[in-house]
Design a protein around this motif. Structure first.
Motif, mmCIF file in Angstrom:
data_model
loop_
_atom_site.group_PDB
_atom_site.id
_atom_site.type_symbol
_atom_site.label_atom_id
_atom_site.label_comp_id
_atom_site.label_asym_id
_atom_site.label_seq_id
_atom_site.Cartn_x
_atom_site.Cartn_y
_atom_site.Cartn_z
ATOM 1 N N HIS A 49 1.670 2.376 -3.741
ATOM 2 C CA HIS A 49 1.137 3.145 -3.926
ATOM 3 C C HIS A 49 0.826 4.411 -3.667
ATOM 4 O O HIS A 49 0.909 5.233 -4.380
ATOM 5 N N ASN A 69 -2.934 -9.383 -7.575
ATOM 6 C CA ASN A 69 -3.694 -8.372 -8.013
ATOM 7 C C ASN A 69 -2.702 -8.455 -9.676
ATOM 8 O O ASN A 69 -3.531 -7.274 -10.019
ATOM 9 N N GLU A 126 0.381 -1.071 -0.099
ATOM 10 C CA GLU A 126 0.068 0.241 0.289
ATOM 11 C C GLU A 126 0.724 0.908 0.002
ATOM 12 O O GLU A 126 0.303 2.419 -0.720
#
Ligand SMILES: [Zn+2]
Length: 395
Positions: free
Chosen positions: A66, A160, A63
């Motif tokens: 990102h 993903n 995360e």
């Protein structure tokens, strides 16, 4: 969602939260060896707990990938929330340039590629390929700890790579498509691909008896629909001025009216939430006198408690900052979202103000924006033929 989360701290300026159910998962896994009567339950319990924490460490880094990529484009990340099903980095917005969206989407899985590339060769060199065999009894032991962690990172990348929302692969697909077609079209195609993937996943799960896949498939199917709707919503709102969406027939309440008065207004019209003006307001549309908002929910609670005689000002909540009628609707919504007011339900009604009112600087309330009339606007403007005439201009 955040209401049930515990703040862990912040990493490189990004607040990190953990949902309480995640702690339940860690506790449950740690208790497993005790309940199963394992030979050395304390060590096994700690190892199981440690493994989950290590996995979620990798999810957190994913995360952060990102978040840091988004930061390069000037987009801040409100927070990262760790849930038992994975992590969510809540970016304030998604970059609209396809190349940038692509970079942000790929940056997460890229982190797991790096972690796997560090762990797997190290395990191969020290323990050999045998370390990657599934551990006996499905329980992670000391020898298989690192190998399992490496395998989890490979799985995170593979998961993903599935080209369906809400996985990163769905965003990658949309970004690549958006390089060739319009963003709304790209989203529609990506959402359809995602739904096909979901159906294939469900069929596969059904035939192999992996019923957990059915649940995931359902989740993926719904996420595709939600993404398509959100994009349709955004594409309808863009370039539309506030006045086209506002409710122009509305009633305001005064602070010293009673809940009984408010209930009569609720029954008399279609309005659900009311703007409350101070008692010394110069008129029913005096923008300088906005004192608060009385929602239908708060009103119902007050009435249920038998407080018909209570004053509106006792139950009202603070009003949201007002907007100008000429502002772009999408930028208003973006601003509310950035301030965290949209999801929290903090803004049930947004007053729309015309600055040059008869009373000078204070302005006049000319309309209200509510979630209901936004939904209606999408219904009207987003109609396939777009065959609804534009409402007459307000000035
Ligand atoms: Zn991701």
């Amino acid at each position: 969602m955040l209401g049930w989360s515990i703040r862990l701290g912040s990493l490189l300026g990004v607040p990190v939260f953990v949902h309480w159910t995640f702690l339940l998962l860690v506790g449950w896994l740690m208790a497993g060896p005790f309940m199963a009567g394992a030979p050395n339950p304390v060590a096994a319990g700690l190892r199981a707990g440690g493994f989950v924490l290590a996995v979620f460490g990798c999810v957190l880094l994913h995360e952060m990938g990102h978040a840091l990529a988004a930061r390069r484009y000037g987009i801040r990340t409100r927070d990262i929330v760790l849930l038992p099903i994975g992590g969510v980095a809540r970016l304030e917005s998604m970059p609209r340039k396809p190349v940038q969206e692509l970079v942000v989407a790929v940056a997460g899985p890229a982190v797991n590629v790096v972690i796997a590339a560090l762990i797997i060769p190290a395990v191969l060199a020290t323990q050999g390929a045998g370390a990657f065999a599934p551990p006996a009894g499905g329980r992670v032991d000391q020898a298989s700890f690192l190998a399992s962690l490496g395998a989890v990172n490979v799985m995170l990348v593979a998961f993903n790579a599935i080209p369906a929302f809400p996985m990163d692969g769905g965003r990658v697909l949309r970004a690549v498509l958006a390089m060739f077609v319009e963003r709304a079209t790209a989203t529609r195609i990506a959402a359809s691909v995602g739904q096909v993937v979901a159906v294939l996943l469900a069929v596969f799960g059904l035939f192999t008896g992996q019923y957990m896949l059915l649940l995931i498939a359902l989740f993926v199917f719904m996420a595709a629909g939600a993404e398509a709707r959100a994009e349709q919503f955004a594409s309808v709102m863009r370039g539309v001025p506030v006045w086209r969406a506002m409710m122009t027939r509305f009633v305001t309440l005064r602070a010293s009216q009673t809940l009984g008065d408010a209930a009569r207004e609720l029954l008399a019209g279609s309005q659900q939430d009311f703007l409350v003006l101070a008692d010394d307001a110069a008129g029913d549309d005096d923008a300088t006198a906005i004192a608060g908002v009385l929602t239908r929910h708060d009103l119902a609670r007050g009435l249920a408690a038998g407080r018909e005689a209570a004053l509106v000002q006792e139950l009202m909540r603070p009003a949201c900052p007002s907007v100008r009628e000429q502002e772009d609707l999408q930028s208003v919504l973006d601003r509310l979202y950035r301030d965290g007011r949209l999801e929290s339900g903090e803004c049930p009604v947004i007053p729309v103000v015309r600055p040059e009112g008869p009373r000078g600087s204070g302005g006049r309330i000319v309309g209200l924006i509510t979630p209901e009339n936004l939904t209606e606007l999408v219904m009207v403007l987003g109609a396939p033929r777009g065959g609804v005439p534009a409402p007459p201009p307000v000035r």
